[in-house]
Write a protein that holds these residues in place. Structure first.
Motif, PDB file in Angstrom:
ATOM      1  N   THR A  33       0.807  -1.218   0.000  1.00  0.00           N
ATOM      2  CA  THR A  33       0.000   0.000   0.000  1.00  0.00           C
ATOM      3  C   THR A  33       0.844   1.274   0.000  1.00  0.00           C
ATOM      4  N   ARG A  36       3.950   3.301  -5.272  1.00  0.00           N
ATOM      5  CA  ARG A  36       3.279   4.044  -6.334  1.00  0.00           C
ATOM      6  C   ARG A  36       2.522   3.063  -7.231  1.00  0.00           C
ATOM      7  N   ASP A  37       1.647   3.620  -8.058  1.00  0.00           N
ATOM      8  CA  ASP A  37       0.861   2.773  -8.955  1.00  0.00           C
ATOM      9  C   ASP A  37       1.755   2.010  -9.927  1.00  0.00           C
ATOM     10  N   GLN A  38       2.815   2.650 -10.379  1.00  0.00           N
ATOM     11  CA  GLN A  38       3.769   2.000 -11.285  1.00  0.00           C
ATOM     12  C   GLN A  38       5.103   2.737 -11.215  1.00  0.00           C
ATOM     13  N   THR A 310       4.079  -2.760 -11.685  1.00  0.00           N
ATOM     14  CA  THR A 310       4.246  -2.491 -13.114  1.00  0.00           C
ATOM     15  C   THR A 310       5.524  -1.709 -13.362  1.00  0.00           C
TER      16      THR A 310
END
Length: 581
Positions: A33, A36-38, A310
């Motif tokens: 959590t 970062r997203d990617q 990702t």
């Protein structure tokens, strides 16, 4: 004005923050959590190389994000010889570490190799012997010639010594020894082979045991030349080797401190995720050449949960010689039969992933002195409570002083195989030619003509004062035998299976015998005769080739914790992978 004592305390505290570490203030991510997203770059392994690459990428591309995924945690890597030890002991007592045990090797009486590697932010630079060495120029030139990768042929960036040397120079900050140490111990160096300004330090210790010159003098009497500097690529002879420690505090200098702790507060594009295992690289399109970016599957060590990260641009696998192959295997890159046994779909049948395992094996020559050593200080003095107390206090002074600044050792000899007897040398050359001719092999570039190069070291023997003055261990630098690192098919997330296959090529035994025969000539030098040196192992009565080979089989240490070469950057026809995956 601030009292001198208080200034010393504050200075010591500041230096320890950088070298011993008030590491509790160093920020790291610990759960999915927090990520970062990617990320643009995802690096699998926060060891010596992984953190160096992350530091360089995050500095060069401040608008690109970098994530390092590391199995271990942030720890202080204590030195190889720090208080409260009374004498150096085997086992590399640094930070947390992996301990691997190989399968038995039938050609050396079923011996197993015990291999230690860092399980910590900073990797094996946190647990090694702090012997800050560089390879010889001839090895890098041979490496460059053997790659056979066409796109490198016209490139200004080469794997040759001239291509690598500038990066060696900039990778470390070398600090000259104090003038008093130079006069007392005879240290020599060449400033031109250094020049870096990084927070990775190397220096010479301000201490040597009083019996250190004994072996050095005997080697000179054998005709081995003393070199001013050995980090410039030419190192056949007796070398001073720097230690990876801070020049003032004598604390270990390692990648976790220099390439993360020293920069993380100023790099908001550089994240470190600890206590997580990089499981595999996933390709959404099914193949590396797909248009969509790859995913990295990650396992939390705290709750065993899996999640994906990702990588927009690139995944860099830097998990060492023993874990990089298993990440490749779990990702579908490796020998098809190995992957099939583990129930893994083959993305690329890559026989070289996990093959070609090599390490530095070591034998030992021991002797005793029949004449007493009237020298001081000697390691036995560490058993004197007053001497030990002073040594401990000296380690905490600024600058540090005394025996605890010595780390492992910082002297070695490097000997080309061509320096051996003519008969032994010609016999080995003939055997190599026969092996290379049947079948013909392009790997001849690795051995001929470089094996006959009179400046290319074929073995080394580190030495120092104290316990090491009664023994010296020739380390084979270029083994002929090859082993494997394989995924555990029934438990693929656990540790890999190592098969060293030591001495499966009989040339390794032949070379080890040649090393011992050459080195035992030290017993006949004036220095050793004056001390009444008597060979204890293998013993002067062990003379025949057969007896010496059996001694090597019985006594050899199969690993000096230097595994390599299991994820080669070579053309596909050689079983490796020459491009990105």
């Amino acid at each position: 004005m601030m009292p001198v004592a208080l200034r010393r305390v504050l200075l010591l505290g500041a230096l320890q923050t950088l070298t011993q570490g008030v590491l509790s203030d160093v920020v790291a991510k610990r759960q999915a959590t927090q990520l970062r997203d990617q990320y643009d770059f995802v690096i699998l392994g926060g060891g010596t190389a992984g953190l160096t690459v992350a530091d360089r990428l995050s500095e060069a591309f401040p608008r690109k994000t970098v994530l390092v995924i590391e199995y271990g945690d942030i720890e202080y890597g204590r030195g190889f010889f720090d208080p409260p030890q009374v004498e150096p002991v085997p086992g590399y007592p640094g930070a947390s570490r992996w301990t691997f045990n190989s399968l038995p090797s039938p050609h050396v009486n079923n011996k197993t190799a015990m291999v230690v590697a860092g399980q910590v932010v900073g990797g094996s630079s946190c647990v090694n012997g702090q012997f800050f060495d560089r390879g010889a120029r001839h090895d890098f030139d041979v490496w460059d010639a053997a790659t056979g990768i066409e796109e490198f042929d016209e490139s200004e960036h080469r794997w040759s010594w001239e291509g690598i040397f500038p990066y060696f120079k900039k990778s470390v900050t070398f600090t000259e020894p104090a003038e008093t140490s130079v006069k007392e111990f005879g240290y020599t160096w060449d400033d031109s082979v250094y020049g870096g300004t990084t927070p990775i330090h190397s220096s010479f210790p301000p201490f040597q045991w009083a019996d250190h010159p004994i072996v050095r003098n005997a080697m000179q009497e054998m005709g081995i030349p003393s070199r001013q500097e050995c980090a410039g690529g030419d190192k056949a002879g007796i070398c001073w080797v720097p230690t990876s420690q801070h020049p003032t505090t004598s604390r270990r200098s390692h990648s976790g401190l220099g390439h993360y702790a020293a920069v993380n507060a100023t790099r908001d594009n550089y994240d470190l995720l600890v206590r997580h295992q990089a499981v595999r690289v996933l390709y959404v399109d099914g193949q590396p050449q797909g248009e969509r970016p790859p995913l990295v599957e990650v396992r939390s060590l705290s709750n065993d949960r899996l999640f994906n990260v990702t990588a927009r641009l690139e995944v860099i696998i830097s998990a060492g010689a023993l874990h990089t192959p298993t990440i490749l295997h779990r990702s579908g890159f490796g020998p098809a039969e190995v992957l099939q046994k583990a129930g893994i779909s083959t993305v690329v049948d890559l026989p070289g992933a996990g093959a070609n395992l090599q390490d530095h094996a070591v034998s030992i020559l021991e002797w005793n002195y029949t004449s007493p050593l009237d020298l001081s200080p000697l390691p036995r003095d560490m058993y004197d409570p007053a001497f030990l107390a002073d040594a401990t206090a000296g380690f905490d002074e600024i600058p540090a002083r005394g025996p605890y600044t010595l780390a492992m050792r910082n002297s070695a000899i490097y000997i080309p195989l061509a320096n051996m007897t003519a008969a032994d040398f010609e016999s080995i050359i003939t055997t190599i030619k026969q092996q290379l001719a049947n079948p013909p092999s392009r790997h001849a570039a690795l051995y001929l003509p470089p094996i006959s190069e009179t400046r290319r070291p074929w073995w080394r023997a580190p030495f120092g004062g104290g316990p090491t003055s009664l023994s010296i261990s020739p380390v084979t630098l270029h083994p002929f035998s090859r082993g494997t690192v394989r995924l555990n098919a029934t438990h693929p997330l656990e540790q890999p299976i190592l098969d060293y296959r030591a001495a499966s090529n009989p040339l390794d035994l032949a070379v080890a015998v040649v090393h011992l025969r050459y080195l035992r000539r030290i017993m006949d030098t004036p220095t050793m005769r004056a001390l009444g040196a008597v060979e204890a192992r293998p013993g002067s009565n062990i003379t025949s080739t057969e007896e010496l080979e059996e001694y090597v089989r019985e006594s050899v240490q199969l690993s000096t914790h230097h595994p390599c070469c299991t994820a080669a950057m070579l053309p596909r026809e050689l079983g490796a992978w020459s491009g990105r995956i």
